[in-house]
Design a protein around this motif. Structure first.
Motif, PDB file in Angstrom:
ATOM      1  N   MET A   1       0.841  -1.183   0.000  1.00  0.00           N
ATOM      2  CA  MET A   1       0.000   0.000   0.000  1.00  0.00           C
ATOM      3  C   MET A   1       0.888   1.249   0.000  1.00  0.00           C
ATOM      4  N   GLU A   2       1.605   1.433  -1.052  1.00  0.00           N
ATOM      5  CA  GLU A   2       2.550   2.532  -1.152  1.00  0.00           C
ATOM      6  C   GLU A   2       1.815   3.827  -1.445  1.00  0.00           C
ATOM      7  N   LYS A   3       2.170   4.851  -0.724  1.00  0.00           N
ATOM      8  CA  LYS A   3       1.507   6.125  -0.947  1.00  0.00           C
ATOM      9  C   LYS A   3       2.372   6.997  -1.828  1.00  0.00           C
ATOM     10  N   THR A   4       1.716   7.842  -2.574  1.00  0.00           N
ATOM     11  CA  THR A   4       2.487   8.705  -3.460  1.00  0.00           C
ATOM     12  C   THR A   4       2.222  10.181  -3.188  1.00  0.00           C
ATOM     13  N   ARG A   5       1.422  10.449  -2.160  1.00  0.00           N
ATOM     14  CA  ARG A   5       1.131  11.843  -1.884  1.00  0.00           C
ATOM     15  C   ARG A   5       2.368  12.569  -1.381  1.00  0.00           C
ATOM     16  N   LYS A   6       2.457  13.821  -1.692  1.00  0.00           N
ATOM     17  CA  LYS A   6       3.571  14.605  -1.192  1.00  0.00           C
ATOM     18  C   LYS A   6       3.311  14.993   0.258  1.00  0.00           C
ATOM     19  N   LEU A   7       4.371  15.084   1.022  1.00  0.00           N
ATOM     20  CA  LEU A   7       4.238  15.542   2.390  1.00  0.00           C
ATOM     21  C   LEU A   7       4.343  17.056   2.412  1.00  0.00           C
ATOM     22  N   ASN A   8       3.478  17.647   3.177  1.00  0.00           N
ATOM     23  CA  ASN A   8       3.444  19.089   3.245  1.00  0.00           C
ATOM     24  C   ASN A   8       4.181  19.581   4.485  1.00  0.00           C
ATOM     25  N   PHE A   9       5.399  20.024   4.293  1.00  0.00           N
ATOM     26  CA  PHE A   9       6.211  20.493   5.415  1.00  0.00           C
ATOM     27  C   PHE A   9       5.921  21.961   5.680  1.00  0.00           C
ATOM     28  N   LYS A  10       4.960  22.198   6.514  1.00  0.00           N
ATOM     29  CA  LYS A  10       4.639  23.570   6.879  1.00  0.00           C
ATOM     30  C   LYS A  10       4.388  23.632   8.371  1.00  0.00           C
ATOM     31  N   GLU A  38       6.526   3.330   6.376  1.00  0.00           N
ATOM     32  CA  GLU A  38       7.559   4.334   6.665  1.00  0.00           C
ATOM     33  C   GLU A  38       7.122   5.246   7.811  1.00  0.00           C
ATOM     34  N   VAL A  39       5.841   5.595   7.832  1.00  0.00           N
ATOM     35  CA  VAL A  39       5.315   6.389   8.955  1.00  0.00           C
ATOM     36  C   VAL A  39       5.517   5.606  10.255  1.00  0.00           C
ATOM     37  N   ALA A  40       5.191   4.318  10.217  1.00  0.00           N
ATOM     38  CA  ALA A  40       5.356   3.473  11.408  1.00  0.00           C
ATOM     39  C   ALA A  40       6.813   3.468  11.857  1.00  0.00           C
ATOM     40  N   HIS A  41       7.726   3.421  10.903  1.00  0.00           N
ATOM     41  CA  HIS A  41       9.143   3.394  11.250  1.00  0.00           C
ATOM     42  C   HIS A  41       9.578   4.731  11.859  1.00  0.00           C
ATOM     43  N   LEU A  87       0.904  -3.658  16.540  1.00  0.00           N
ATOM     44  CA  LEU A  87       0.010  -3.257  15.447  1.00  0.00           C
ATOM     45  C   LEU A  87       0.611  -3.636  14.091  1.00  0.00           C
ATOM     46  N   ALA A  88       1.908  -3.381  13.955  1.00  0.00           N
ATOM     47  CA  ALA A  88       2.579  -3.720  12.694  1.00  0.00           C
ATOM     48  C   ALA A  88       2.467  -5.212  12.408  1.00  0.00           C
ATOM     49  N   LYS A  89       2.631  -6.012  13.458  1.00  0.00           N
ATOM     50  CA  LYS A  89       2.529  -7.474  13.311  1.00  0.00           C
ATOM     51  C   LYS A  89       1.106  -7.853  12.893  1.00  0.00           C
ATOM     52  N   LYS A  90       0.137  -7.233  13.566  1.00  0.00           N
ATOM     53  CA  LYS A  90      -1.265  -7.532  13.262  1.00  0.00           C
ATOM     54  C   LYS A  90      -1.608  -7.178  11.806  1.00  0.00           C
ATOM     55  N   THR A 150      -1.083   9.378   7.270  1.00  0.00           N
ATOM     56  CA  THR A 150      -1.322   7.946   7.488  1.00  0.00           C
ATOM     57  C   THR A 150      -2.667   7.524   6.891  1.00  0.00           C
ATOM     58  N   GLU A 151      -2.660   6.451   6.175  1.00  0.00           N
ATOM     59  CA  GLU A 151      -3.892   5.969   5.548  1.00  0.00           C
ATOM     60  C   GLU A 151      -4.596   4.911   6.401  1.00  0.00           C
ATOM     61  N   ASN A 152      -3.816   4.027   7.008  1.00  0.00           N
ATOM     62  CA  ASN A 152      -4.424   2.951   7.790  1.00  0.00           C
ATOM     63  C   ASN A 152      -5.085   3.510   9.057  1.00  0.00           C
ATOM     64  N   ALA A 153      -6.342   3.165   9.262  1.00  0.00           N
ATOM     65  CA  ALA A 153      -7.123   3.734  10.371  1.00  0.00           C
ATOM     66  C   ALA A 153      -6.545   3.354  11.729  1.00  0.00           C
ATOM     67  N   GLU A 154      -6.065   2.115  11.869  1.00  0.00           N
ATOM     68  CA  GLU A 154      -5.541   1.683  13.172  1.00  0.00           C
ATOM     69  C   GLU A 154      -4.217   2.375  13.497  1.00  0.00           C
ATOM     70  N   LEU A 155      -3.399   2.551  12.490  1.00  0.00           N
ATOM     71  CA  LEU A 155      -2.132   3.254  12.702  1.00  0.00           C
ATOM     72  C   LEU A 155      -2.413   4.722  13.051  1.00  0.00           C
ATOM     73  N   LYS A 156      -3.358   5.310  12.342  1.00  0.00           N
ATOM     74  CA  LYS A 156      -3.742   6.695  12.616  1.00  0.00           C
ATOM     75  C   LYS A 156      -4.267   6.818  14.057  1.00  0.00           C
ATOM     76  N   SER A 157      -5.065   5.841  14.463  1.00  0.00           N
ATOM     77  CA  SER A 157      -5.628   5.844  15.814  1.00  0.00           C
ATOM     78  C   SER A 157      -4.525   5.732  16.863  1.00  0.00           C
ATOM     79  N   LEU A 158      -3.551   4.871  16.607  1.00  0.00           N
ATOM     80  CA  LEU A 158      -2.438   4.725  17.546  1.00  0.00           C
ATOM     81  C   LEU A 158      -1.689   6.052  17.691  1.00  0.00           C
TER      82      LEU A 158
END
Lengths: 184, 117
Positions: A1-10, A38-41, A87-90, A150-158
């Motif tokens: 699930m690779e994301k391609t959106r740019k990160l907005n550094f502001k 990568e966000v998880a890392h 969570l990553a394992k799950k 973050t796209e994954n809801a559980e990761l976002k929640s964490l």
């Protein structure tokens, strides 16, 4: 699930860049792309860095308040890493190394070197000043970068669940900092 | 956010119990209750409670890190560490302003009312 959106550094994210990612060439125009692994890392690395700062404090400080604060940081950030790993394992996700996590580590190594050169009250003050700055930067990055990207809801929640702890750490660090005289 | 446990929600039950006891010719008394305080999002919720002496106060750590409950009066009393997912119980005996010694910005208080007998 690779994301391609740019990160907005502001906004507050720039604080992370300026405080932690003081790496030549890392500018506001930099637009890295982070996937959820990568966000998880980045989240794991950011927590591990504060555990490492705490380890330095436990070796260099003799101040009871600093030592207790450092132990709390070590325990709390280890608990967050444990949750992230579970969570990553799950999710069947392997946290992935990336440019942001590498730059975080580079900045932390430099700061650790500075801290190790100090002792006594000078160390205690430098350590707690860094804890205030680091938590401000990480809160800014979690709110302004990691959660929105973050796209994954559980990761976002964490990540959202971790924010109150980070804010409590910041307030605690600021309380301790007052005892040493604020640097700014 | 003050809660008076054992009065509003349980009033009908208390009245019923009192009536039954009274009917038997015995003196009515407050039945000890269990009051729950949740530890989550780096807060004690509710942060202020009123209970009757002898009630059980249960701290439930639903957070992600370890906390404790420490008396404000010079750390003379502490629950010891309450890991995530664990609980700690105390019997209310006297007023207890408290905080988490690991995270000193987290505070709460238990006010104890005399036994209703």
């Amino acid at each position: 699930m690779e994301k391609t959106r740019k990160l907005n550094f502001k906004g507050s994210v720039l604080l992370l860049a300026s405080l932690l990612l003081a790496t030549p060439g890392y500018t506001q125009d930099t637009t890295p792309k982070l996937s959820d692994p990568e966000v998880a890392h980045v989240a794991v690395v950011a927590n591990q860095i504060d555990i490492d700062y705490a380890a330095v404090a436990k070796k260099r400080s003799k101040n009871g308040e600093i030592l207790k604060f450092a132990q709390t940081m070590a325990n709390d950030h280890a608990a967050v890493i444990e949750q992230a790993a579970a969570l990553a394992k799950k999710l069947g996700v392997t946290p992935k190394d990336n440019a942001v996590s590498k730059q975080l580590l580079e900045g932390a190594e430099k700061k650790q070197k500075e801290l190790r050169a100090l002792s006594g009250k000078a160390f205690d003050k430098a350590y707690i000043d860094n804890e205030v700055a680091y938590h401000q930067a990480v809160i800014g990055a979690v709110e302004g970068l990691l959660i929105p990207e973050t796209e994954n809801a559980e990761l976002k929640s964490l990540l959202k669940n971790v924010l109150p702890a980070l804010k409590a750490h910041l307030e605690h660090a600021q309380m301790v900092q007052k005892g040493f005289g604020a640097s700014e | 956010m003050k809660n008076l446990y054992g009065v509003n929600r349980l009033l009908p039950i208390i009245l019923l119990a009192g009536g039954m006891v009274g009917g038997c010719g015995l003196k009515s008394a407050h039945t000890p209750l269990r009051v729950e305080i949740t530890i989550q999002q780096m807060q004690f919720t509710p942060s202020e409670v009123e209970v009757y002496m002898g009630d059980t106060v249960v701290f439930v750590n639903k957070g992600i890190v370890t906390h404790d409950v420490t008396g404000e009066a010079g750390e003379a009393w502490t629950s010891g560490p309450i890991p995530a997912g664990h609980t700690f119980e105390l019997i209310a005996k006297e007023n207890l302003p408290y905080y988490c010694s690991f995270h000193p910005t987290m505070k709460g208080s238990i006010s104890v009312l005399p036994k209703n007998d």
